[in-house]
Design a protein around this motif. Structure first.
Motif, PDB file in Angstrom:
ATOM      1  N   SER A  97      48.861  36.775  35.734  1.00  0.00           N
ATOM      2  CA  SER A  97      48.571  37.083  34.329  1.00  0.00           C
ATOM      3  C   SER A  97      47.404  36.263  33.816  1.00  0.00           C
ATOM      4  CB  SER A  97      49.809  36.820  33.476  1.00  0.00           C
ATOM      5  OG  SER A  97      50.209  35.455  33.555  1.00  0.00           O
ATOM      6  N   VAL A  98      47.287  35.025  34.283  1.00  0.00           N
ATOM      7  CA  VAL A  98      46.178  34.160  33.863  1.00  0.00           C
ATOM      8  C   VAL A  98      44.858  34.684  34.435  1.00  0.00           C
ATOM      9  CG1 VAL A  98      45.210  31.831  34.016  1.00  0.00           C
ATOM     10  CG2 VAL A  98      47.658  32.143  33.602  1.00  0.00           C
ATOM     11  N   LEU A  99      44.880  35.079  35.707  1.00  0.00           N
ATOM     12  CA  LEU A  99      43.668  35.621  36.327  1.00  0.00           C
ATOM     13  C   LEU A  99      43.224  36.897  35.620  1.00  0.00           C
ATOM     14  CD1 LEU A  99      44.557  35.081  40.099  1.00  0.00           C
ATOM     15  CD2 LEU A  99      43.000  33.719  38.692  1.00  0.00           C
ATOM     16  N   ALA A 113      37.918  44.399  44.030  1.00  0.00           N
ATOM     17  CA  ALA A 113      38.266  45.585  43.239  1.00  0.00           C
ATOM     18  C   ALA A 113      37.061  46.491  43.056  1.00  0.00           C
ATOM     19  CB  ALA A 113      38.815  45.160  41.875  1.00  0.00           C
ATOM     20  N   VAL A 114      36.335  46.714  44.127  1.00  0.00           N
ATOM     21  CA  VAL A 114      35.124  47.543  44.053  1.00  0.00           C
ATOM     22  C   VAL A 114      35.459  48.960  43.603  1.00  0.00           C
ATOM     23  CG1 VAL A 114      33.170  48.463  45.345  1.00  0.00           C
ATOM     24  CG2 VAL A 114      34.024  46.153  45.839  1.00  0.00           C
ATOM     25  N   GLU A 120      44.645  45.280  41.078  1.00  0.00           N
ATOM     26  CA  GLU A 120      44.672  45.633  42.502  1.00  0.00           C
ATOM     27  C   GLU A 120      43.814  44.669  43.317  1.00  0.00           C
ATOM     28  OE1 GLU A 120      45.357  50.489  42.186  1.00  0.00           O
ATOM     29  OE2 GLU A 120      43.319  49.638  42.101  1.00  0.00           O
ATOM     30  N   GLY A 121      42.688  44.260  42.742  1.00  0.00           N
ATOM     31  CA  GLY A 121      41.821  43.308  43.428  1.00  0.00           C
ATOM     32  C   GLY A 121      42.488  41.956  43.616  1.00  0.00           C
ATOM     33  N   ILE A 126      45.222  38.035  47.130  1.00  0.00           N
ATOM     34  CA  ILE A 126      46.390  37.203  47.424  1.00  0.00           C
ATOM     35  C   ILE A 126      46.857  37.450  48.857  1.00  0.00           C
ATOM     36  CG2 ILE A 126      48.845  36.875  46.907  1.00  0.00           C
ATOM     37  CD1 ILE A 126      48.144  37.328  43.951  1.00  0.00           C
ATOM     38  N   ARG A 127      46.917  38.738  49.247  1.00  0.00           N
ATOM     39  CA  ARG A 127      47.324  39.060  50.624  1.00  0.00           C
ATOM     40  C   ARG A 127      46.296  38.536  51.629  1.00  0.00           C
ATOM     41  NH1 ARG A 127      48.446  44.016  48.014  1.00  0.00           N
ATOM     42  NH2 ARG A 127      46.502  44.901  48.815  1.00  0.00           N
TER      43      ARG A 127
END
Length: 323
Positions: A97-99, A113-114, A120-121, A126-127
């Motif tokens: 949420s902060v990001l 997130a192109v 989603e980005g 994270i993964r």
């Protein structure tokens, strides 16, 4: 280590999630005397380190050419083989949420997130970087960390004064709430939930362990003094062994239900115990001690201060340092 033997040169790989403060960490390290290179091709890491003559901080993230978590870990492993180097991995993170809020405020495009949303980005990154977080020597969560406190935290962990000697071990004492999750960086965790809880006293509920009335209430529990003595005694046993193992930073976490009363009281009391070494007959045996109150920080309270400042570290001056 013999006094004529040069100390290993520090090499820091700084990685993490976009928007979590990696660039801010690199700027602080540059101010501390590190040579900073951000996002070089991974294949150049060995050459960069070989040519450098002072401590190096290298930014590596999903924008880096040839980025792959396994390749970063392989490069780190090669650096650690060299006894002349002290290589560590720093991972900067923040809550999703902060990001999202930071990207909304800046209207920047997320590098992952192109063709999708920022959310989603973030999830993809994270993964992508999860193996690095798992392997990191230090995880810095900037979700509730103001720029000034981020600077203090990095200075405490990576300032030039920490390169050698007993001062090289910094003891961080952290209060936290168990329902909010264990601090990932903790080396030791103590549970204070068995002590009488001031939260249920209407006169104390809104206060914290920083208030004398709450501290006195907690200290009046019949088992408080023995618990504090046993924690202090255990640390007197364990911390010198950490020094012998070469650890430079030890985080001791004390938790309770809300992270505002019992754990805060105990962290403050334990900090005073450890800081008393500085006033003893052998002040050179005193460890630098820093206090952090995680849940108070999440409520906007100041969360970070020295209980015993390290020798050679100047008093900080507050300044702006945007994420």
């Amino acid at each position: 280590m013999h006094e004529d033997t040069p100390l290993p040169r520090r090499i820091l790989l700084v990685t993490g999630l976009s928007g979590a403060g990696k660039s801010s960490i690199l700027r602080i390290l540059e101010d501390l005397g590190h040579e900073v290179i951000d996002n070089p091709p991974l294949g150049m890491l060995d050459e960069i380190v070989a040519r450098a003559e002072r401590p190096v901080a290298i930014g590596v993230d999903s924008r880096t050419r040839g980025f792959d978590a396994s390749a970063v870990l392989a490069a780190l492993a090669r650096l650690r083989v060299n006894p002349a180097l002290n290589a560590e991995l720093i991972y900067a993170t923040a809550e999703e949420s902060v990001l999202l809020s930071r990207y909304t405020a800046t209207r920047r495009r997320h590098p992952q997130a192109v063709h999708g949303t920022v959310k989603e980005g973030i999830e993809a990154e994270i993964r992508l970087t999860s193996p690095l977080r798992e392997a990191a020597d230090v995880v810095i969560d900037t979700s509730d960390l103001p720029p000034f406190e981020l600077r203090q935290l990095v200075e405490a962990r990576f300032g030039e004064w920490s390169a050698g000697g007993l001062d090289g071990l910094t003891v961080a004492l952290m209060s936290f709430a168990f329902p909010a999750g264990l601090p990932r960086e903790a080396d030791m965790v103590f549970d204070a939930r068995f002590l009488t809880n001031p939260y249920y006293d209407p006169a104390l509920s809104a206060m914290t362990g920083l208030d004398a009335a709450v501290a006195d209430y907690v200290a009046n529990d019949p088992d408080y003094a023995e618990f504090l003595d046993r924690m202090a005694g255990l640390l007197e046993l364990v911390l010198p062994r950490f020094v012998r193992e070469g650890k430079k930073y030890a985080t001791i976490a004390i938790g309770c239900s809300g992270g505002r009363h019992r754990s805060v009281t105990l962290v403050e009391a334990l900090a005073r115990r450890l800081a008393q070494r500085a006033d003893s007959a052998h002040p050179q045996d005193a460890w630098p001690v820093v206090i952090m109150h995680r849940e108070l920080a999440r409520q906007g309270r100041s969360s970070w201060r020295w209980a015993n400042r390290p020798r050679g570290l100047a008093e900080p001056t507050e300044q702006a340092d945007p994420q």
